[in-house]
Design a protein around this motif. Structure first.
Motif, PDB file in Angstrom:
ATOM      1  N   LEU A 197       2.901   2.495 -29.850  1.00  0.00           N
ATOM      2  CA  LEU A 197       1.320   3.726 -29.605  1.00  0.00           C
ATOM      3  C   LEU A 197       1.906   3.386 -27.894  1.00  0.00           C
ATOM      4  CD1 LEU A 197       0.084   5.823 -32.485  1.00  0.00           C
ATOM      5  CD2 LEU A 197       1.956   6.377 -30.902  1.00  0.00           C
ATOM      6  N   THR A 198       0.534   1.356 -28.658  1.00  0.00           N
ATOM      7  CA  THR A 198      -0.176   1.560 -27.326  1.00  0.00           C
ATOM      8  C   THR A 198       0.417   1.195 -25.889  1.00  0.00           C
ATOM      9  OG1 THR A 198       0.769  -1.088 -27.092  1.00  0.00           O
ATOM     10  CG2 THR A 198      -0.423  -0.412 -28.701  1.00  0.00           C
ATOM     11  N   LEU A 199       2.482   2.030 -25.868  1.00  0.00           N
ATOM     12  CA  LEU A 199       2.908   2.043 -24.685  1.00  0.00           C
ATOM     13  C   LEU A 199       2.587   3.757 -24.477  1.00  0.00           C
ATOM     14  CD1 LEU A 199       4.474   1.058 -23.353  1.00  0.00           C
ATOM     15  CD2 LEU A 199       6.490   1.920 -23.612  1.00  0.00           C
ATOM     16  N   CYS A 200       2.065   4.306 -25.180  1.00  0.00           N
ATOM     17  CA  CYS A 200       1.509   5.612 -24.768  1.00  0.00           C
ATOM     18  C   CYS A 200       0.072   5.530 -24.426  1.00  0.00           C
ATOM     19  CB  CYS A 200       1.666   6.700 -25.680  1.00  0.00           C
ATOM     20  SG  CYS A 200       3.600   6.616 -25.811  1.00  0.00           S
ATOM     21  N   ILE A 201       0.186   5.933 -23.089  1.00  0.00           N
ATOM     22  CA  ILE A 201      -1.293   6.313 -22.805  1.00  0.00           C
ATOM     23  C   ILE A 201      -2.149   8.106 -22.525  1.00  0.00           C
ATOM     24  CG2 ILE A 201      -3.176   6.100 -20.435  1.00  0.00           C
ATOM     25  CD1 ILE A 201      -2.294   3.613 -21.492  1.00  0.00           C
TER      26      ILE A 201
ATOM     27  N   LEU B 209      10.802   6.343 -23.026  1.00  0.00           N
ATOM     28  CA  LEU B 209       9.999   5.750 -23.061  1.00  0.00           C
ATOM     29  C   LEU B 209      10.073   4.550 -21.975  1.00  0.00           C
ATOM     30  CD1 LEU B 209      11.225   3.931 -26.543  1.00  0.00           C
ATOM     31  CD2 LEU B 209       9.221   4.506 -25.913  1.00  0.00           C
ATOM     32  N   GLN B 210      11.095   4.719 -20.445  1.00  0.00           N
ATOM     33  CA  GLN B 210      10.632   4.572 -19.657  1.00  0.00           C
ATOM     34  C   GLN B 210       9.602   4.740 -18.938  1.00  0.00           C
ATOM     35  OE1 GLN B 210      14.589   4.629 -17.915  1.00  0.00           O
ATOM     36  NE2 GLN B 210      15.657   3.645 -19.886  1.00  0.00           N
ATOM     37  N   ARG B 211       9.298   6.367 -18.928  1.00  0.00           N
ATOM     38  CA  ARG B 211       8.421   6.095 -18.255  1.00  0.00           C
ATOM     39  C   ARG B 211       7.199   6.301 -18.780  1.00  0.00           C
ATOM     40  NH1 ARG B 211       7.200  11.966 -16.084  1.00  0.00           N
ATOM     41  NH2 ARG B 211       5.005  12.013 -15.633  1.00  0.00           N
ATOM     42  N   MET B 212       7.063   6.255 -19.856  1.00  0.00           N
ATOM     43  CA  MET B 212       5.389   5.650 -20.481  1.00  0.00           C
ATOM     44  C   MET B 212       5.571   4.239 -20.108  1.00  0.00           C
ATOM     45  SD  MET B 212       3.768   7.650 -22.448  1.00  0.00           S
ATOM     46  CE  MET B 212       4.927   8.417 -20.973  1.00  0.00           C
ATOM     47  N   ARG B 213       6.026   3.110 -20.330  1.00  0.00           N
ATOM     48  CA  ARG B 213       6.207   2.289 -20.010  1.00  0.00           C
ATOM     49  C   ARG B 213       5.329   1.666 -18.651  1.00  0.00           C
ATOM     50  NH1 ARG B 213      10.308  -3.080 -20.132  1.00  0.00           N
ATOM     51  NH2 ARG B 213      12.005  -1.484 -19.216  1.00  0.00           N
TER      52      ARG B 213
ATOM     53  N   CYS C  55      -4.955   4.806 -34.304  1.00  0.00           N
ATOM     54  CA  CYS C  55      -4.456   6.240 -33.188  1.00  0.00           C
ATOM     55  C   CYS C  55      -4.388   5.659 -31.904  1.00  0.00           C
ATOM     56  CB  CYS C  55      -6.326   6.932 -33.500  1.00  0.00           C
ATOM     57  SG  CYS C  55      -6.966   5.777 -32.932  1.00  0.00           S
ATOM     58  N   MET C  56      -3.922   7.126 -31.777  1.00  0.00           N
ATOM     59  CA  MET C  56      -4.214   6.669 -30.099  1.00  0.00           C
ATOM     60  C   MET C  56      -5.481   7.399 -29.422  1.00  0.00           C
ATOM     61  SD  MET C  56      -1.499   8.985 -27.036  1.00  0.00           S
ATOM     62  CE  MET C  56      -0.093   8.676 -28.019  1.00  0.00           C
ATOM     63  N   PRO C  57      -5.915   6.151 -28.663  1.00  0.00           N
ATOM     64  CA  PRO C  57      -7.484   6.778 -28.665  1.00  0.00           C
ATOM     65  C   PRO C  57      -7.678   7.367 -26.958  1.00  0.00           C
ATOM     66  CG  PRO C  57      -6.182   4.320 -27.766  1.00  0.00           C
ATOM     67  CD  PRO C  57      -5.870   4.994 -28.614  1.00  0.00           C
TER      68      PRO C  57
END
Length: 344
Positions: free
Chosen positions: A162-166, A182-186, A287-289
């Protein structure tokens, strides 16, 4: 001889005029056919990956968007759509012509899907949200989010994915694959942190650690003005080697996110997410903050507070303390307020 040539000339001229007239009429009819209205009513058509032309026609028939299915199929085959169909989500607008519709499907002119995610606690919840918006099912998304290859490709684990997802709203094509996602999220994560790395360095935290801490801050308070102060408390405790003793991590460890009061029996749960039992940050975000919480960690307050708890007015605001004795007084006042309300 001269009269015979003139007669031939007239015959040739007449033939030429006839050919031009026929070709012109045929061209006019063909042009009208090409640009005639194919789509009778607007609709969204999904073409799954690997779908056949027959499946496409079945889908168009179910949605009842075409004015003349036979004419469309003839045009589609003439332009090679039956062998060059692109998967995707297509928005057909009322009044679109045959040629425009065929080109859209043949060249993959999709309309992107907007995907929003925030305040997600686990990878399986994220998988469910993505499956409702994009082609792969939830099992495919969860497999990608918990894959052993995460460490090799992204330096992450299922606990830290989840740390990859803003949190934000993004546009994707409907048939986006998990790998492409996942590449887009990075890329989005790198873009987000690049402008914050300089300020983040004063905390001594990595991007991943800051995300994990922000998830705790977000669960502690939804008040934007308190987030930097709460983050400052945890940064102080980390720097001093003190356990975080964050109640939200206990709720995560117990698996009860609606828990109102954390009791002694909850503190005994044996989980690496129990920051009363294990020092340092938990192995992953709880969680996703929100972006406010992430920025609260980046811009944490420099102060000497080591403790905080909810105020006894039950407003959701917090009372901060420098000493354990002061904190205990604040905690007792809050406990009495809960007792008066009958909150167990």
């Amino acid at each position: 001889m001269k009269k015979r040539l003139n007669r031939k000339g007239w015959v040739l001229l007449g033939s030429l005029i006839l050919i031009v007239t026929v070709l012109g009429a045929a061209g006019l009819l063909l042009g009208r056919y090409y640009w005639a209205t194919a789509v009778e009513r607007s609709g969204v058509v999904y073409v799954p990956t690997g779908a056949s032309f027959t499946q496409l026609m079945d889908s168009l028939r179910r949605h009842e968007v075409l004015r003349n299915e036979t004419a469309f199929a003839r045009m589609a085959r003439r332009h090679g759509l039956d062998t060059a169909l692109k998967a995707g989500r297509y928005e057909l607008k009322e009044g679109m012509s045959y040629v425009r519709t065929v080109r859209m499907l043949r060249l993959g002119w999709q309309v992107p899907v907007r995907v929003t995610f925030n305040n997600i606690r686990t990878p399986d919840r994220l998988a469910g949200i993505l499956a409702r918006k994009l082609e792969p099912d939830s099992a495919a998304w969860l497999a990608a989010l918990t894959s052993d290859s995460l460490a090799r490709v992204y330096g992450l684990t299922p606990q830290t994915i989840l740390t990859l997802c803003i949190p934000n709203t993004y546009e994707f094509f409907w048939n986006t694959s998990p790998d492409t996602f996942l590449q887009r999220m990075r890329q989005e994560s790198d873009k987000f942190w690049t402008s914050r790395d300089a300020k983040l360095s004063r905390s001594g935290l990595t991007r991943q650690q800051a995300y994990i801490l922000a998830s705790i801050v977000y669960e502690e308070t939804k008040r934007k003005n308190e987030m930097p102060r709460v983050a400052g408390v945890y940064v102080n405790r980390l720097k001093r080697g003190m356990p975080l003793q964050a109640d939200p991590t206990v709720k995560y460890a117990v698996g009860d996110f609606a828990l109102r009061r954390v009791l002694n029996r909850h503190l005994e749960v044996d989980s690496p997410y129990n920051t009363y039992k294990y020092p340092g940050l938990p192995p992953g975000p709880i969680c996703m903050p929100s972006i406010d919480a992430l920025d609260g960690v980046v811009d944490f307050e420099n102060h000497d507070y080591l403790y905080f708890c909810a105020k006894d007015d039950l407003s959701g605001a917090h009372a901060f303390a420098r000493t354990l004795a002061e904190h205990n007084r604040n905690a007792q006042a809050y406990a009495r307020a809960l007792n008066r309300r009958g909150i167990r």
